[in-house]
Design a protein around this motif. Structure first.
Motif, mmCIF file in Angstrom:
data_model
loop_
_atom_site.group_PDB
_atom_site.id
_atom_site.type_symbol
_atom_site.label_atom_id
_atom_site.label_comp_id
_atom_site.label_asym_id
_atom_site.label_seq_id
_atom_site.Cartn_x
_atom_site.Cartn_y
_atom_site.Cartn_z
ATOM 1 N N SER A 34 0.855 -1.198 0.000
ATOM 2 C CA SER A 34 0.000 0.000 0.000
ATOM 3 C C SER A 34 0.885 1.240 0.000
ATOM 4 C CB SER A 34 -0.840 0.119 1.277
ATOM 5 O OG SER A 34 -1.384 -1.095 1.678
ATOM 6 N N ILE A 35 0.342 2.329 -0.533
ATOM 7 C CA ILE A 35 0.936 3.631 -0.268
ATOM 8 C C ILE A 35 -0.144 4.456 0.444
ATOM 9 C CG2 ILE A 35 2.513 3.502 -2.242
ATOM 10 C CD1 ILE A 35 0.750 5.710 -3.564
ATOM 11 N N LEU A 36 0.210 5.638 0.865
ATOM 12 C CA LEU A 36 -0.723 6.449 1.650
ATOM 13 C C LEU A 36 -1.667 7.263 0.761
ATOM 14 C CD1 LEU A 36 1.406 7.948 4.566
ATOM 15 C CD2 LEU A 36 0.413 5.661 4.309
ATOM 16 N N ASP A 37 -2.836 7.553 1.325
ATOM 17 C CA ASP A 37 -3.741 8.535 0.721
ATOM 18 C C ASP A 37 -3.495 9.926 1.300
ATOM 19 O OD1 ASP A 37 -5.290 6.702 -0.909
ATOM 20 O OD2 ASP A 37 -5.957 5.869 1.001
ATOM 21 N N ALA A 38 -3.067 9.943 2.547
ATOM 22 C CA ALA A 38 -2.800 11.237 3.196
ATOM 23 C C ALA A 38 -1.400 11.172 3.793
ATOM 24 C CB ALA A 38 -3.818 11.504 4.300
ATOM 25 N N GLY A 39 -0.604 12.189 3.480
ATOM 26 C CA GLY A 39 0.768 12.200 3.994
ATOM 27 C C GLY A 39 1.688 12.955 3.056
ATOM 28 N N PRO A 40 2.986 12.890 3.310
ATOM 29 C CA PRO A 40 3.951 13.668 2.512
ATOM 30 C C PRO A 40 4.443 12.875 1.288
ATOM 31 C CG PRO A 40 5.066 12.624 4.327
ATOM 32 C CD PRO A 40 3.616 12.200 4.435
ATOM 33 N N ALA A 41 5.058 13.593 0.369
ATOM 34 C CA ALA A 41 5.609 12.966 -0.833
ATOM 35 C C ALA A 41 6.864 12.162 -0.532
ATOM 36 C CB ALA A 41 5.913 14.048 -1.875
ATOM 37 N N SER A 42 7.559 12.530 0.536
ATOM 38 C CA SER A 42 8.743 11.770 0.962
ATOM 39 C C SER A 42 8.982 12.105 2.432
ATOM 40 C CB SER A 42 9.975 12.148 0.136
ATOM 41 O OG SER A 42 10.339 13.498 0.383
ATOM 42 N N ILE A 43 9.846 11.336 3.096
ATOM 43 C CA ILE A 43 10.106 11.563 4.523
ATOM 44 C C ILE A 43 11.574 11.892 4.718
ATOM 45 C CG2 ILE A 43 10.101 10.518 6.832
ATOM 46 C CD1 ILE A 43 7.665 8.956 6.100
ATOM 47 N N GLU A 44 11.812 13.134 5.148
ATOM 48 C CA GLU A 44 13.191 13.594 5.310
ATOM 49 C C GLU A 44 13.402 14.358 6.617
ATOM 50 O OE1 GLU A 44 14.342 14.213 0.623
ATOM 51 O OE2 GLU A 44 13.145 15.757 1.616
ATOM 52 N N CYS A 45 12.400 14.365 7.485
ATOM 53 C CA CYS A 45 12.538 15.052 8.771
ATOM 54 C C CYS A 45 11.392 14.596 9.673
ATOM 55 C CB CYS A 45 12.509 16.570 8.584
ATOM 56 S SG CYS A 45 10.963 17.175 7.896
ATOM 57 N N GLU A 46 11.410 15.058 10.922
ATOM 58 C CA GLU A 46 10.377 14.655 11.885
ATOM 59 C C GLU A 46 8.993 15.148 11.462
ATOM 60 O OE1 GLU A 46 10.852 13.460 15.340
ATOM 61 O OE2 GLU A 46 13.031 13.513 15.495
ATOM 62 N N ASP A 48 7.827 15.608 8.321
ATOM 63 C CA ASP A 48 7.299 14.695 7.294
ATOM 64 C C ASP A 48 6.784 13.417 7.961
ATOM 65 O OD1 ASP A 48 8.220 16.508 5.375
ATOM 66 O OD2 ASP A 48 10.004 15.336 4.870
ATOM 67 N N GLU A 49 7.572 12.923 8.887
ATOM 68 C CA GLU A 49 7.218 11.671 9.534
ATOM 69 C C GLU A 49 5.902 11.801 10.301
ATOM 70 O OE1 GLU A 49 10.591 9.484 11.167
ATOM 71 O OE2 GLU A 49 9.332 9.053 12.895
ATOM 72 N N ALA A 50 5.758 12.907 11.013
ATOM 73 C CA ALA A 50 4.545 13.118 11.814
ATOM 74 C C ALA A 50 3.298 13.068 10.931
ATOM 75 C CB ALA A 50 4.626 14.451 12.549
ATOM 76 N N LEU A 51 3.402 13.658 9.716
ATOM 77 C CA LEU A 51 2.239 13.675 8.820
ATOM 78 C C LEU A 51 1.997 12.326 8.166
ATOM 79 C CD1 LEU A 51 2.505 17.165 7.114
ATOM 80 C CD2 LEU A 51 1.618 16.534 9.360
ATOM 81 N N ALA A 52 3.028 11.485 8.161
ATOM 82 C CA ALA A 52 2.883 10.164 7.543
ATOM 83 C C ALA A 52 2.223 9.156 8.477
ATOM 84 C CB ALA A 52 4.257 9.639 7.117
ATOM 85 N N VAL A 53 2.371 9.362 9.775
ATOM 86 C CA VAL A 53 2.007 8.300 10.711
ATOM 87 C C VAL A 53 0.507 7.969 10.734
ATOM 88 C CG1 VAL A 53 1.981 7.638 13.141
ATOM 89 C CG2 VAL A 53 4.075 8.532 12.105
ATOM 90 N N PRO A 54 -0.412 8.951 10.817
ATOM 91 C CA PRO A 54 -1.820 8.562 10.963
ATOM 92 C C PRO A 54 -2.315 7.642 9.852
ATOM 93 C CG PRO A 54 -1.546 10.865 11.566
ATOM 94 C CD PRO A 54 -0.229 10.414 10.983
ATOM 95 N N ASP A 55 -2.026 7.968 8.592
ATOM 96 C CA ASP A 55 -2.542 7.093 7.536
ATOM 97 C C ASP A 55 -1.738 5.794 7.438
ATOM 98 O OD1 ASP A 55 -4.540 6.589 5.703
ATOM 99 O OD2 ASP A 55 -3.321 7.268 4.011
ATOM 100 N N THR A 56 -0.489 5.809 7.920
ATOM 101 C CA THR A 56 0.282 4.562 7.991
ATOM 102 C C THR A 56 -0.419 3.582 8.927
ATOM 103 O OG1 THR A 56 2.356 5.709 7.548
ATOM 104 C CG2 THR A 56 2.519 3.579 8.659
ATOM 105 N N ILE A 57 -0.896 4.086 10.048
ATOM 106 C CA ILE A 57 -1.634 3.229 10.988
ATOM 107 C C ILE A 57 -2.866 2.646 10.295
ATOM 108 C CG2 ILE A 57 -2.873 3.173 13.188
ATOM 109 C CD1 ILE A 57 -1.118 5.536 14.109
#
Lengths: 246, 246, 246, 246, 246, 246
Positions: A34-46, A48-57
């Motif tokens: 899977s990839i995300l529907d909501a989140g950043p285009a890439s992860i390069e800092c905290e 980016d990571e914070a915005l990636a986590v909810p949809d990763t869950i």
């Protein structure tokens, strides 16, 4: 047969080509993705990571519902690994944790070779939590944003070769870990470069390494401890469809 | 298909019944096995371990020659793991190292449940080298010599249940590691005992755990770093047939 | 008067000239010495060490029977120190442990100057167990196999001078430890070299250092803790004459 | 005059009564406050925390735009502290980090008294990152969900008294940290209870402690290092209004 | 209004110009100051420090009697901080402890820039006690005795600029701490030098940093734990007027 | 023959009876002794220690001038050890440092049995600096002021027996260190008590232990590193006759 679900915690389509992990199928692994529907285009800092986590869950919950036996998060910051373990019962593995522990098994001093300066403190904090700080050579940075890795793959490989050589020759590293899962598939070039200079060391490609470990843990019938990763108490959650899980 | 060779580093025949690991075959593992010709009847202290190591190395060399893809040493002191890595090129895994690293992945605080007081300092030194000291609950000792484990298996399981419960309830352990490979096959009883008391945590049975990891590492085409485990220089060796290797 | 028995854990005759430790006699030490009947010609890796340990234990048992008050193992890997403590009641000291603890007392940052790359991870693991990792400057390697140390002693000393100077000047070491007992007797040359450059620091010659400490401990009526180093339980042992001890 | 903006990273209105921090105004602090529009009703595990972080970052950005001189996150998990430091230039302080460092200054052994078992591993990981593990008494848990703290405040205080007494008497803690900012205002009761038993120790109320430190840092003209907390690179972000920041 | 008393633990008059801390008055701090009647002219080693401590304790006792709310010791060796905490009840802060803890909050890797080689082991021991060893870049030494700092202030600043640049560029430090309180007032020059090279990091001027923290702690009504810093038992003391306190 | 000078860093005459160390003479040690002219009657906290240090340094300087080969400070806080090393060139040993390092050699887990609560944080800080924290069982306190030790020596021994038994039985200590040099001569009683309960472990009597080590180091021609303990720079010192040294 173990179904290992890879969650790429960014919104960028096409960045993860499954061809590179396809060879794992011959070891009895069914690969889902899977990839995300909501989140950043890439992860390069905290951030980016914070915005990636909810949809990763979310994607982890869906993966378990879909029948997966284990989940691998496709980012070396291990984003969402710990909260996801609270909401699913199958093993969720982070590639940095898995690679660091394997590197500690295979050698005595590991070097992470990564993309940009901004991720170095994040990696060092993970090393603290995973307990490998003492075996840590300085992180090598090739100064290349994640989304440019594939723009000129030969240049990427050349930078990785140079950084890996530095780590072995100058810092006495005896195992190399790719510090970005975007380097997937580049191990052969680095191994060759190091071998030609009589500097061979294991070079860990975190995604296949972690998928194989995830399958092994699932096949053993094991998962993370629910006394460590207890399920969330039910409570009101606003602004997230995932709120319904708890 | 990965051939994983289990070396039981003692001379006692029949103590390792392969029936308990047979289920691993369905995950594509071919199991091979050796015991020692020279060494002690069981390993319960540094002295026993010292006498086990030379022939353990032999058996690793033979295992590689015989076509094994990976080797697992069947003792929680990880005897001979490091010297064997110098003389073979396939992965050699110790069950204590593998179990400690897996326990650190699955939870936050591990307890080792073991046989006798004498092995506690050895286990604590391994924890120091493997870097998990900080996540270590006190080692639980059931005070039962290795060769008596199978004499009254129900009593052994009862002791393991009690010690594991102590570790979870009193010491806040959230993962249990068997501190002797002789407890092979006892996880179900302990899991059941803990579950009935609402104390469920992962209970690691080190031999199958380590064999599955060994297969995964071999399948990934990885092995230990030769810059860390360099081959011995050729030199005269007296009193050992293994002298011929170097 | 304390009888200190030096066990040189290799089979090579003549490598340990007692003339270098003879001066200790004036401090009330009677010096005795054994070499191995079974084992390697020199110790330069974990494999060599593994083959040295069983007969080293034998020689310790014989030394105690012969009336020794304390034992010193003549190798910086401290091979056999821990198992030997289980089978004798007199103190058994390893020169690396003793030198590391003394270096931590005399200064704030120690550097080990040793023979070959292969022993570096072994030395670092000993530093972990002895708890001095944090005060550890990078190990300096002069790239000279043990059996060549005495072939050109002037060259050996020159290499030691250069490496020690590096450790002090570049790595801020303030105590030097010889990382091989084969360097016995070379301290004067290094001290002189460092003094001429205004870089004087203590240079520890591990064999005399450890023999003096062993005598002190024996004279104090102390020995290692039997709750830590419990005697082996009696059991069958095959392939070793030492089997009879337990 | 320093404007300190308190971000309460949950959606529950009315839970944070500013009356308890009002006394800080006399030290030249102007207090501002936000709660979240999107997030959980309370934070009791990694999952809750993950859902709180994105809007917490938003609120930090708004706080800086609104003229704040420093920001304090009102939760002992320090959620969003690190990513927020990347997107604002004023100091952002977490109450757990600030309290742990102050506790290490005021005494030698700190105990955190907290709500539920589920947050213990999170607190221990923060202790690892903040480097206070070695001075850490066991976390005391009063087994009370966050949203019940205020339902029967006398009972809450009684539980805190008992747990704090345990920590001092049994675990030799000499400083107490409230492990939930929801205990705001309860220090007097605990201090009185301890004093009556001749067990007085400092009891840290994390919100006022952290607001005062935030004002001090802002007044000194200092903020976090941008070489550690570099601003995010601009990139596409989906599903978040905050995406516009980067 | 908090009265913060600065004790400069040397006998040299005029070395501490209060003009540099005067700006703190606008934050509600009343500044008081003492120097020693008995002690050394400057502190550059453990010996100097030992002679400074007894009268430093006196000055702390007098400061409390005089109505101070908090005390700051004006030396980066934190001399007398711990014994003074035993004899007064107001907070006593050391500038090294306070600066190290703040540096750990603001960044991930701190470098101390100090006067002479002799103080490096003292600083490293403080880092051990304060628990920041792991985040410690090598101490930078500018090789300038304390009493020469003000002789040519431009040269001093130039040396500090160079050392700070080294620490950031070569050692990856992201926070700088002045390792001598004699550098008071030099931050602007260093900040400017680093900013011009795109190497900006926080540069901590320990005296104002510590005075602001002392005021914050006093305003919070907190002080050190008396279970950690118990008052001395009454006993005979010869050779000191301070003997009367106990 | 080594002259070892014992400096008892208090003013109380008659408390140190040299009869207890007289037996060391037969090992070639000439014993000399000083007590302080200025300082406290006993040392039980940081304040007492601070007042003891200046004259302790004096006594060390005099001891070296008088021809001593090594110095031992007669207090388990190791007061003045580090500054004295800066002003003399012969070895200066602290009994806590020496005992902790010996305990780490003889066993795996040490317990300090000491006088009063107030010294526990001091002992723990020494353990941090000496690097033995990880092998540290909880300090046992018998709650007896130093000057009462000899008032009822039988009661003192009974308290030491009980505390040592606790340490071994409950905390798994395998070596005991007396935490006050005032317990000199009490080892036999404790050893007997433990032996009768099958709990024998080494019990270290710090003064003779340290005097023997001091003689050994002196006989080896070694002393502390002057790169770590550099001589003080000459400077004005007021209020101390020792000012003349520098």
């Amino acid at each position: 047969m173990a179904i290992v679900h890879l969650v790429t915690p960014i919104i960028t389509e096409g960045i993860r080509c499954l061809d590179d992990v396809k060879p794992l199928e011959k070891f009895g692994i069914e690969i889902r993705h899977s990839i995300l529907d909501a989140g950043p285009a890439s992860i390069e800092c905290e951030y980016d990571e914070a915005l990636a986590v909810p949809d990763t869950i979310n994607k982890c919950i869906e993966a378990e519902k879909g029948g997966a036996d284990a989940i691998v998060i496709d980012c070396m910051g291990d984003p969402g690994v710990r909260p996801s373990r609270e909401v699913v019962s199958i093993p969720v593995l982070g590639p940095m944790e898995t690679s660091m522990r394997l590197a500690a098994t295979l050698g005595s001093r590991m070097a992470v070779v990564t993309v940009v300066d901004g991720v170095v403190p994040m990696i060092e904090n993970l090393a603290r939590i995973y307990g490998v700080t003492e075996r840590f050579a300085p992180v090598q940075v090739i100064d290349l944003p994640v989304l440019e890795i594939e723009k000129d793959l030969e240049r990427t490989k050349a930078l990785l070769c140079e950084a890996s050589q530095q780590a072995v020759e100058k810092d006495r590293a005896d195992v190399i870990i790719f510090g970005c899962t975007g380097f997937l598939g580049c191990t052969d070039a680095i191994q060759k470069h190091l071998a030609e200079r009589d500097l061979s060391v294991p070079v860990l490609d975190p995604v296949p390494v972690t998928m194989m470990h995830a399958a092994a843990i699932a096949n053993l019938g094991l998962s993370h401890s629910k006394r460590c990763y207890a399920p969330p108490r039910p409570k009101e959650i606003k602004g997230y469809p995932v709120g319904s899980v708890a």
